[in-house]
Each structure stands twice: as structure tokens, then as C-alpha cells.
Design an enzyme around this catalytic site. Sequence first.
Site, PDB file in Angstrom:
ATOM      1  N   SER A 181       0.793  -1.227   0.000  1.00 23.02           N
ATOM      2  CA  SER A 181       0.000   0.000   0.000  1.00 23.02           C
ATOM      3  C   SER A 181       0.824   1.276   0.000  1.00 23.02           C
ATOM      4  CB  SER A 181      -0.952  -0.008   1.197  1.00 23.02           C
ATOM      5  OG  SER A 181      -0.236  -0.189   2.402  1.00 23.02           O
ATOM      6  N   HIS A 209      -5.147  -3.210  -3.025  1.00 26.05           N
ATOM      7  CA  HIS A 209      -4.765  -2.235  -4.063  1.00 26.05           C
ATOM      8  C   HIS A 209      -4.567  -2.872  -5.430  1.00 26.05           C
ATOM      9  CE1 HIS A 209      -4.189   1.001  -1.126  1.00 26.05           C
ATOM     10  NE2 HIS A 209      -3.780   0.029  -0.322  1.00 26.05           N
ATOM     11  N   LYS A 241     -11.386   1.152  -2.196  1.00 22.87           N
ATOM     12  CA  LYS A 241     -10.295   1.656  -3.033  1.00 22.87           C
ATOM     13  C   LYS A 241     -10.761   1.698  -4.493  1.00 22.87           C
ATOM     14  CE  LYS A 241      -7.376   0.973   0.745  1.00 22.87           C
ATOM     15  NZ  LYS A 241      -6.971   0.002   1.738  1.00 22.87           N
TER      16      LYS A 241
HETATM   17  C1  LIG Z   1      -6.746  -0.076   3.119  1.00 29.69           C
HETATM   18  C2  LIG Z   1      -6.213  -1.412   3.405  1.00 29.69           C
HETATM   19  C3  LIG Z   1      -6.833  -2.249   4.313  1.00 29.69           C
HETATM   20  C4  LIG Z   1      -7.978  -1.792   5.170  1.00 29.69           C
HETATM   21  O1  LIG Z   1      -9.156  -1.725   4.437  1.00 29.69           O
HETATM   22  P1  LIG Z   1     -10.333  -0.813   4.991  1.00 29.69           P
HETATM   23  O2  LIG Z   1     -11.525  -1.301   4.275  1.00 29.69           O
HETATM   24  O3  LIG Z   1      -9.961   0.589   4.669  1.00 29.69           O
HETATM   25  O4  LIG Z   1     -10.387  -1.069   6.470  1.00 29.69           O
HETATM   26  C5  LIG Z   1      -6.353  -3.528   4.469  1.00 29.69           C
HETATM   27  N1  LIG Z   1      -5.273  -3.943   3.770  1.00 29.69           N
HETATM   28  C6  LIG Z   1      -4.626  -3.156   2.921  1.00 29.69           C
HETATM   29  C7  LIG Z   1      -3.434  -3.676   2.195  1.00 29.69           C
HETATM   30  C8  LIG Z   1      -5.061  -1.854   2.717  1.00 29.69           C
HETATM   31  O5  LIG Z   1      -4.407  -1.045   1.898  1.00 29.69           O
END
Ligand SMILES: *Cc1c(COP(=O)(O)O)cnc(C)c1O
Length: 402
Positions: A181, A209, A241
Site C-alpha cells: 500500500s 490495491h 479503493k
Molecule cells: C486499506 C487497506 C486495508 C484496510 O481496508 P479498509 O476497508 O480501509 O479497512 C487492508 N489492507 C490493505 C493492504 C489496505 O491497503
Amino acid sequence: MKRNARAHEAELFELDRQHLRRLRRTVEGFPDERSAATVLVEGRRLVNFSSNDYLGLARHPAVAASMSAAAMRWGAGSAASHLVTGHGLEHAKLEQELAAFTGRERALLFSTGYMANLAVIAALAGRGDLVLLDRLSHASLIDAGLLSGARFRRYAHADAHAAQRALTGDATLIATDGVFSMDGDLAPLPALADIARRSDALLVVDDAHGLGVIGPSGRGTLEHFGLADEAVPVLVGTLGKAFGTFGAFVAGSAALIEWLVQKARTYIYTTALPQPVAAATRTALDLVQRESWRRERVLALTTRFRKTASAAGVPLAASGTPIQPVILGSSETTVRASRDLFESGFWVSAIRPPTVPRGTARLRVTLSASHGEEQVDALVEALSRICATSASMRAERSLAHP
Ligand SMILES: *Cc1c(COP(=O)(O)O)cnc(C)c1O
């Protein structure tokens, strides 16, 4: 224990001194009718280069319309957990559609990716087991490893040999981000899958992502590497995302999903995601699959950014995804650069320790299909100016203090 205001203030002062205080800014509006990429902050128009809205779906009118229509039909809240009375038709249909999208037998919705990761690791590993994580794994995977009660080890970033060396002979769960991320690079999934197969370990991939963005049809890091389901039995995806909405899911075999329904505490003991969110996500998922131009566009803008930035002397990381960190090193330099960009009309947040390792503070630039070419070019120009200034300041400082 920090129980009084004086103790908090002293610690906060220390964060300020180290340029580590996190800053929250309020989005006051979206001034540009045609572009979701422009936001209004502190009365200023900024081009947002820090969101995770890779495909430009977060403010898509059809996605918003599905949410409104579902709210009128089903109401705003689910009023109970999935296992009591909160599970609705929109949830059921979205789970089927996510299972089809990922090619798995079943998918299970969660309220957040954070909770999905806690669920998976704590339900599948426990005392006496070993959990192996990449050193740069997302915080939610680390917390999940701690919560599970399993022995917990971290291996060098993206280093499958290091993962192999960390094996102990105990029953093992290996978990990794698909796309990291804060770095934008990919996990070495084929090598990890190989190690998992040979050591009878369970491989869990959090593709927050990757889904919607990479792979020939946007099905993420597994599709990019052409990995079979058996190689990665547990896939975690998030919906906040590329899908532009909110929530998360776990996809896998029917038996795995049924086990999570029975055992995962962050599934059982929490209110179901609102149905309007599920309805909006169904529309977003449809757009992800039908409008492949969005994925092509964000990847083309990524290539454009890398080409122009590299020509302009902006230091780039080894990332081919829309996450393009510009690693500046010190927190102070990074905060100053972020502020300069803000003054120039760009929102690029400064990512500092403990989110990233010490000495690797960075501007985390993210590209979106909603950006214009001219916005990307203007950002590169500003970055190039800022990187040149901070390089000459570093040189001056080292002359002053040899
Ligand atoms: C954003 C993210 C999460 C958390 O997801 P949310 O739905 O925002 O709680 C988990 N793992 C990764 C790799 C992320 O980038």
C-alpha cells in the site's frame, strides 16, 4: 498509562518536534463539475493525488444513484448483525457477484478490510501455529497476527527466501499484501505460493490495491501472475479503493467461508454493512468489469507520470502500479514538500514512520482515471522543483555541518 492532559500534551509536542504529528484536513467540496479529482480544502482548489479512488468511481453518478435508491427502498441501516436480522438481498447478491468476479465458490462481506484481515487470521491461526508476514504488510495484518495468539514473525520485504528461512515446522499461515500500500510494488506471489505448497502452509493475500487495477481484466495480483485458486486459498479484497465505495470481502472455498461465518468474531459481533453500500458496490463492480478503459487510463497515466518524473529528476520507486511513492527520507523534508505542493494546488500527503520504516518518509502519489494528463504533468513540474530545492538544501546543510 497516559491518563492526563499534561501527559498527552508532552507527547504531542514530541511528535511535533519530530515532524511526526498527523494532520487531518477537511474536504469542503468538489468544485469541478466534470472532475472528481479536484477538491476544495481550506477554501483552496487542490488536485487530489492521495486518494485510493484509482478508477474514479467514488463519486460516479450511477454508483451514488444506486446508493440513494437502495436507501429509499431498504433504509440507511441494517439494524442488526448478518447472523441476526441484518443480512439483506443486496448483501446476498453482492456476495454472489464478488464470488463470480474472483472465480471462487463463495465470498463473504465485511464492514472493513481491517476487520476482514482480523477475521481471517484469527479464525485460521491460533496458539501453537506460526504466522509469517512481510515486513511491510498493512497494519491490519500485523494487528491480526498479534490478535491470533499465534507465534508471529516478519520476513524481509518481498523476499520469498526470507519467508522460507522463517519457517519453523509448525503449522503456518503466510499473509501478504498483493500490492504494497505504501510502496506500490507486488509481492512475489508465485515464489510464496511455491513455498506454501511445499511446506503445507496456507497463503492469504490481501489484494486491497490490486483488485480492479491490475491483471489483464482487473482481477488483481493473482490474475497478473496467473495463479490458480489452490495456490492462494484465501483472498481478501477491499471495496473502499478501486471500487470507490466501502467495505471488504473474503473470497474462497464454500467450506472456508462457512468456517468464517461460524468463527470470525469481526463478522459475528458487528452490525451488517448498510444495504445501500452493498447496492452501490454492485454498480461499481459492474462498471469495473464493463468499463475497462478506466483501468487502461489509470495505468497509462501511471506510465506518463513515471516517464516525465524520471526525465525531470524526481526519484521514483520500483512500482508499476498507480501507487508511486517519492521517497525523500526525512520526515521534516517530506512534510515541507507536502506543504509546498499544497501551496501549489496539489494534495499529496506525507507518509512518515511508523506507517513506513524510519528514514523512508515519502510523498505517496496515487494516480486515478479521473486525473487529466495536464494535471499529472503539472504535478511532475511541481515535484521536480521541490525535489531540486530539497536536494540543494541538503547540500547546504552538509556544507554547514561537514
Ligand atoms: C486499506 C487497506 C486495508 C484496510 O481496508 P479498509 O476497508 O480501509 O479497512 C487492508 N489492507 C490493505 C493492504 C489496505 O491497503
